[in-house]
Structure formats: C-alpha cells, structure tokens
Enzyme design. Structure first.
Site, PDB file in Angstrom:
ATOM      1  N   HIS A  43       0.777  -1.155  -0.015  1.00 56.32           N
ATOM      2  CA  HIS A  43      -0.128   0.036   0.050  1.00 56.32           C
ATOM      3  C   HIS A  43       1.042   1.160   0.008  1.00 56.32           C
ATOM      4  CE1 HIS A  43       0.858  -0.578   4.187  1.00 56.32           C
ATOM      5  NE2 HIS A  43       0.377   0.430   4.730  1.00 56.32           N
ATOM      6  N   HIS A  58       1.176   4.140   1.840  1.00 57.79           N
ATOM      7  CA  HIS A  58       1.817   4.710   2.995  1.00 57.79           C
ATOM      8  C   HIS A  58       3.187   5.174   3.219  1.00 57.79           C
ATOM      9  CE1 HIS A  58      -1.927   4.123   5.811  1.00 57.79           C
ATOM     10  NE2 HIS A  58      -2.164   4.963   4.954  1.00 57.79           N
ATOM     11  N   ASP A  86       5.805   4.946   5.193  1.00 58.07           N
ATOM     12  CA  ASP A  86       6.462   3.822   5.983  1.00 58.07           C
ATOM     13  C   ASP A  86       6.592   2.697   5.229  1.00 58.07           C
ATOM     14  OD1 ASP A  86       3.703   3.609   6.624  1.00 58.07           O
ATOM     15  OD2 ASP A  86       4.579   2.474   8.416  1.00 58.07           O
ATOM     16  N   HIS A  87       6.026   2.406   4.098  1.00 54.47           N
ATOM     17  CA  HIS A  87       5.830   1.291   3.249  1.00 54.47           C
ATOM     18  C   HIS A  87       6.628   1.593   1.890  1.00 54.47           C
ATOM     19  CE1 HIS A  87       3.429  -1.271   5.906  1.00 54.47           C
ATOM     20  NE2 HIS A  87       3.424  -0.262   6.439  1.00 54.47           N
ATOM     21  N   HIS A 130      -7.403  -0.899   5.494  1.00 55.19           N
ATOM     22  CA  HIS A 130      -6.418   0.280   5.999  1.00 55.19           C
ATOM     23  C   HIS A 130      -6.278   1.234   5.037  1.00 55.19           C
ATOM     24  CE1 HIS A 130      -3.232   1.231   8.470  1.00 55.19           C
ATOM     25  NE2 HIS A 130      -2.410   1.367   7.447  1.00 55.19           N
ATOM     26  N   ASP A 139      -0.089  -3.879   6.295  1.00 52.47           N
ATOM     27  CA  ASP A 139      -0.882  -3.480   7.419  1.00 52.47           C
ATOM     28  C   ASP A 139      -2.325  -3.928   7.549  1.00 52.47           C
ATOM     29  OD1 ASP A 139       1.669  -2.315   8.145  1.00 52.47           O
ATOM     30  OD2 ASP A 139       0.732  -0.129   8.135  1.00 52.47           O
ATOM     31  N   HIS A 183       4.920  -4.395  11.097  1.00 52.63           N
ATOM     32  CA  HIS A 183       5.281  -3.817  12.079  1.00 52.63           C
ATOM     33  C   HIS A 183       5.478  -4.726  13.528  1.00 52.63           C
ATOM     34  CE1 HIS A 183       4.340   0.309  10.919  1.00 52.63           C
ATOM     35  NE2 HIS A 183       3.471  -0.425  10.203  1.00 52.63           N
TER      36      HIS A 183
END
Length: 244
Positions: free
Chosen positions: A57, A59, A61-62, A115, A134, A172
C-alpha cells in the site's frame, strides 16, 4: 523448487521490511521498504542484487525507500493498481488474481482494502507465506483509515481460510500492544494469556515476535475471531482508544 530465504530488516521505530531471496535463480525482492539504507546494506552484505520492490500500500512507511533503492539497483517497483497515483515510483500495477514471480516461485495478489483503499497482499501458496502489509498483525489488524469494518471483516475471513501453517509476514512490531488489548477483548481466552507470556519474554530480550501464523491468529487474534463486522467495528474502535 528451492526455498525462499526471507530476512527481517528493522526500520524506523517499529517497521519490518522483508528481503526475500530465491537461491536457485538468485532473484531478490523487497517488500514495503520503509527506508533504503538498511535494505541496501543488508542486500550488499549478503551479495544479493535487488530486482524488485513489492508494495502492499501507499503509506510512506512502506514506500519511503522505493526511489532510492530503484535508483541504486534499477529494480522494478510492483504496486497496487488501486493506489497508482500515490506510488509514483511504480512500474507495474497489480490487482486481484494477478500473479507475481520471484524466480520459480509464484505469489497471487489478494485485494484486502480497509486500512487503505487499494491495499493488497501477496500469497505464496506453495511456500506457505503471505505478506500482508498493515492488514493483519499478530493479534491485531490495521486501522480503518480508508475503508470499513465490513471490508476488514471480509479480509479477516479470507485470510482465515489460508492453511493454518501459513506464515504471516506483517510490517510492524505491534504484538505486545495488540496482545494487551486482546486480553481485554477476550479475558477468558487461555491461548492469549499463554501467547502473551511468550511475547513479553521475547520483547524483554529484544527479540522480534513476527512472523506469526494463520493458526496462531485464529486462536488469539480478536479481530480474526470476531463473529461479525459489527463486533470487529466495536473492537477496532476500542483498540483505537486503548491505552493499556
């Protein structure tokens, strides 16, 4: 068929990036690189050349390491078709039922929105592994930022149908906080109590708690165990405000 070598790379405060290598072909890919530096360093240390990035996805942090890794290696970036505009580094867009390959190993793409609207997972059925980003965590699930509890309930039910020994590679280290809520959600669940004793011991020793398995989640994850979308919604709202 040679096995996949899957390496956990810690990134940021609590992210895990997964570096995946197939020995026979020498092919290597990385799932959801939050940062480039630790991924490039680990691949270099092992003598592996990264040929692809697989994003679940959009985001940051990905996807934060996408551009730098791509510039350093010339790799292909595979990303969810539903989030094309938010992943500008993408070269190939994939959706439900598409197949992506690492050497002789095939992964099917599963659309698991909630998400984020276009979130996907990659399921290596023959290898008993699924990379879920996530969507599913050890004893938890992702927040409903761009979707509904009904969608997440459908995701949980779908993932629950995978073989129980399937290893779940989430992104995570949330297990301890998720488990504390799970104890509140299902206080009479002895499996959660036992698992949390193991989790607390691992975290005290500085050890990771993932990957998990579908079987472990069926026994201890209050979101996968929710019997309806309404129950999942109630549990998600409670977890969002949980401070235990």
């Amino acid at each position: 068929m040679s096995k996949l070598d899957i390496v956990r790379i810690p990134a940021l405060s609590d992210n895990y990036v997964w570096l995946v290598h197939e020995l026979e072909s020498g092919d290597t890919m990385v799932v959801d690189p939050a940062q480039a530096a630790p991924v490039l360093a680990e691949a270099d240390r092992r003598g592996w050349k990264i040929g692809a990035i697989w994003n679940t996805h959009w985001h940051p942090d990905h996807t934060g390491g996408n551009a730098e890794i791509k510039a350093a290696t010339g790799c292909e970036v595979i990303a969810p078709a539903g989030e094309a505009e938010r992943i500008p580094t993408a070269d190939r867009l994939v959706g439900e039922g598409d197949v992506v390959r690492l050497g002789s190993h095939e992964a099917s793409v599963m659309e698991v929105p909630a998400h984020t609207a276009g979130h996907i997972a990659y399921h290596f059925a023959q290898d008993g592994a699924v990379f879920v980003g996530d969507t599913l965590f050890a004893m938890g699930c992702g927040r409903l930022f761009e979707g509904t509890a009904a969608q997440m309930f459908g995701n949980m039910a779908r993932l629950a149908r995978l073989a129980p020994e399937t290893r779940v590679y989430c992104a995570h280290e949330y297990t301890q906080s998720n488990g504390r809520y799970a104890l509140v959600a299902e206080p009479d669940n002895a499996a959660i109590v036992a698992r949390m004793a193991e989790v607390d011991a691992k975290r005290a020793a500085g050890e990771p708690t993932v990957p998990t398995t579908i079987g472990e989640e069926l026994a201890t994850n209050p979101f996968m165990r929710a019997q309806s979308a309404e129950v999942l919604a109630e549990r998600r709202a409670a977890k969002d405000s949980f401070r235990g």
